[in-house]
Design an enzyme around this catalytic site. Structure first.
Site, PDB file in Angstrom:
ATOM      1  N   ASN A   7      37.647  48.855  33.925  1.00  0.00           N
ATOM      2  CA  ASN A   7      38.641  48.390  34.891  1.00  0.00           C
ATOM      3  C   ASN A   7      39.611  49.545  35.127  1.00  0.00           C
ATOM      4  O   ASN A   7      40.499  49.795  34.310  1.00  0.00           O
ATOM      5  CB  ASN A   7      39.361  47.158  34.311  1.00  0.00           C
ATOM      6  CG  ASN A   7      40.411  46.610  35.256  1.00  0.00           C
ATOM      7  OD1 ASN A   7      40.651  47.159  36.335  1.00  0.00           O
ATOM      8  ND2 ASN A   7      41.055  45.541  34.851  1.00  0.00           N
ATOM      9  N   ARG A  87      34.997  46.529  37.426  1.00  0.00           N
ATOM     10  CA  ARG A  87      35.800  45.559  38.161  1.00  0.00           C
ATOM     11  C   ARG A  87      36.230  46.225  39.465  1.00  0.00           C
ATOM     12  O   ARG A  87      36.793  47.329  39.454  1.00  0.00           O
ATOM     13  CB  ARG A  87      37.039  45.183  37.351  1.00  0.00           C
ATOM     14  CG  ARG A  87      37.927  44.252  38.128  1.00  0.00           C
ATOM     15  CD  ARG A  87      39.311  44.209  37.548  1.00  0.00           C
ATOM     16  NE  ARG A  87      40.111  43.258  38.310  1.00  0.00           N
ATOM     17  CZ  ARG A  87      41.423  43.360  38.445  1.00  0.00           C
ATOM     18  NH1 ARG A  87      42.074  44.359  37.883  1.00  0.00           N
ATOM     19  NH2 ARG A  87      42.085  42.471  39.135  1.00  0.00           N
ATOM     20  N   HIS A 176      41.262  36.873  41.202  1.00  0.00           N
ATOM     21  CA  HIS A 176      40.964  36.327  39.858  1.00  0.00           C
ATOM     22  C   HIS A 176      39.587  35.649  39.845  1.00  0.00           C
ATOM     23  O   HIS A 176      39.341  34.745  39.041  1.00  0.00           O
ATOM     24  CB  HIS A 176      42.006  35.284  39.405  1.00  0.00           C
ATOM     25  CG  HIS A 176      43.383  35.810  39.201  1.00  0.00           C
ATOM     26  ND1 HIS A 176      44.507  35.107  39.580  1.00  0.00           N
ATOM     27  CD2 HIS A 176      43.830  36.962  38.639  1.00  0.00           C
ATOM     28  CE1 HIS A 176      45.593  35.801  39.275  1.00  0.00           C
ATOM     29  NE2 HIS A 176      45.203  36.930  38.710  1.00  0.00           N
ATOM     30  N   ARG A 235      55.968  38.188  41.759  1.00  0.00           N
ATOM     31  CA  ARG A 235      55.600  37.911  43.162  1.00  0.00           C
ATOM     32  C   ARG A 235      56.165  36.565  43.593  1.00  0.00           C
ATOM     33  O   ARG A 235      56.126  35.590  42.839  1.00  0.00           O
ATOM     34  CB  ARG A 235      54.086  37.874  43.329  1.00  0.00           C
ATOM     35  CG  ARG A 235      53.409  39.190  43.074  1.00  0.00           C
ATOM     36  CD  ARG A 235      51.919  39.107  43.371  1.00  0.00           C
ATOM     37  NE  ARG A 235      51.222  40.179  42.701  1.00  0.00           N
ATOM     38  CZ  ARG A 235      50.150  40.034  41.945  1.00  0.00           C
ATOM     39  NH1 ARG A 235      49.597  38.836  41.766  1.00  0.00           N
ATOM     40  NH2 ARG A 235      49.592  41.071  41.363  1.00  0.00           N
ATOM     41  N   GLU A 378      37.277  37.562  31.463  1.00  0.00           N
ATOM     42  CA  GLU A 378      36.838  38.238  32.689  1.00  0.00           C
ATOM     43  C   GLU A 378      35.844  39.363  32.385  1.00  0.00           C
ATOM     44  O   GLU A 378      34.902  39.587  33.136  1.00  0.00           O
ATOM     45  CB  GLU A 378      38.049  38.772  33.450  1.00  0.00           C
ATOM     46  CG  GLU A 378      38.959  37.626  33.883  1.00  0.00           C
ATOM     47  CD  GLU A 378      40.267  38.071  34.494  1.00  0.00           C
ATOM     48  OE1 GLU A 378      40.254  38.475  35.648  1.00  0.00           O
ATOM     49  OE2 GLU A 378      41.307  38.001  33.810  1.00  0.00           O
TER      50      GLU A 378
END
Ligand code: AMP
Length: 391
Positions: A7, A87, A176, A235, A378
């Site tokens: 990643n 990823r 996600h 956010r 993940e």
């Protein structure tokens, strides 16, 4: 059979080596400050390794040397790594599932850089660095957006002029996806059926909810970018789009500056002054009113979206909580599940208080809708997808 999961960020590169026979992680770490002074590798189970990493290529070399190291390494030869799974954040509409990496695929990923300017270019750096060091090893791109590609058009379209979609690909994509995919398959196993109406709450520093009907995503809270939907660490999530111009005028900021404000200075941080959910909980316990408001707002939106998705699927069988907050914070789950009694959710408060970071059923046997904690993984999804494509 081992798969390296990578990643890559603009100045970092996280990795896990996963044994596919046991599906266990056998090594992991993170290269930080790539391209800067003081670059280092934090390899779990060993001391930090300081080494020059002017580009991601040197970072990958340091990772592989560490994996091969006689003392802290876990492999004897690079041949043991049969594939690398990367990823990649944004697939646009180009890919609806994971794909084997070729030069053409790299170009196609780059075509979507505009939609994820902070992520896709960095993901490509990671891919190119691995190809430079391991040119013969097969590589696969696994996209954050792909799981949501099954959304029907009525769910993913914004009510903007249609040309904005056809010419500029402006629509909801969702993120996600690897986490939602993992939790959807685990929930189906736990419930012993595939035809579930499932709502997955991925509640971490970034947070999103998805509605999954019979294993297929039919809606999700994040949009063109990860800014839409729930309130998050920094956010804003959903706001009236007119806020952008209004704030720009009031605070004398241009559009990019306001967008940055919505991404980095808002959410839990904006309301409470604190970004990490643990700190917000501690502050609330000490009587901080803003921290309480931030948590109330966060949970209220989660409840609202679960209700909306129960309506979108004309029913709901199961709710799953995952990621840092979803797996660890009993009070968020308590608040949310208490607010869903109208759907027939009947949960065990004592049990919810005790369990964290393990698969656990939270509802009582007679509850009409089941609720679970399902810790996400993940990296394992990326490794499984990679394995599937290179086999
Ligand atoms: P993630 O993005 O999935 O790594 O989740 C990060 C978020 O989870 C942060 O806001 C953390 O504060 C929160 N988190 C992690 N562990 C806990 C915990 N034990 N209690 C409350 N929040 C937690």
């Amino acid at each position: 059979m081992k798969i390296l999961v990578v990643n890559a960020g603009s100045s970092s590169l996280k990795y896990q080596l996963i044994d596919m026979t046991s599906e266990k992680m056998i090594a992991k770490g993170n290269c930080e400050r790539i391209g800067e002074s003081g670059s280092l590798l934090e390899h779990s189970g060993g001391d930090d390794i300081f080494a020059p990493m002017p580009t991601h290529t040197e970072a990958v070399k340091v990772v592989l040397d560490t994996l091969l190291d006689k003392k802290i390494g876990v492999i004897k030869s690079l041949k043991e790594i049969c594939a690398v799974g990367h990823r990649v954040v944004h697939s646009g509409e180009t890919f609806t599932e994971s794909v084997k990496i070729t030069p053409k695929v790299i170009d196609q990923i780059a075509e979507n850089n505009d939609m994820a300017p902070l992520h896709n270019p960095a993901n490509i750096l990671g891919i190119k660095a691995c190809l430079a060091v391991m040119p013969k090893t097969p590589m696969v791109a696994v996209f954050d957006t792909a799981f949501h590609s099954t959304m029907p058009q009525k769910a993913y379209m914004y009510a903007l002029p249609y040309e904005v979609y056809t010419q500029h690909k402006v629509r909801k994509y969702g993120f996600h996806g690897t986490s939602h995919m993992f939790v959807a398959s685990e929930a189906a196993k736990l419930m012993g059926r595939e035809d579930l109406k499932l709502v997955i709450c991925h509640l971490g520093n970034g947070a999103s909810i998805s509605a999954v009907n019979a294993g297929k995503c039919i809606d999700t809270t994040m949009g063109l970018t990860p800014l839409q939907g729930l309130m998050m660490g920094t956010r804003s999530g959903d706001v009236d789009p007119a806020v952008v111009e209004y704030l720009g005028n009031k605070l004398n900021m241009n559009v990019s500056e306001v967008t940055n404000y919505l991404n980095k200075k808002s959410g839990m941080l904006g309301i409470s002054g604190l970004n990490d959910f643990r700190d917000v909980c501690d502050a609330m316990d000490k009587g901080d009113e803003r921290a309480k408001l931030a948590i109330d707002m966060f949970c209220y939106r989660v409840i609202k979206y679960i209700g909306a998705y129960a309506a979108a699927m004309n029913g709901i069988d199961c709710i799953a909580f995952t990621a840092g907050i979803g797996e660890n914070t009993y009070r968020v789950r308590d608040f949310v599940l208490s607010g869903l009694s109208f759907l027939g959710v009947d949960f065990d408060r004592e049990k919810n208080y005790k369990v964290r970071r393990v698969v656990a059923e939270l509802t009582k046997p007679n509850s009409k809708v089941k609720a679970f904690i399902i810790p996400t993984n993940e990296e394992l999804v990326i490794a499984r997808e990679t394995n599937r494509l290179v086999k």
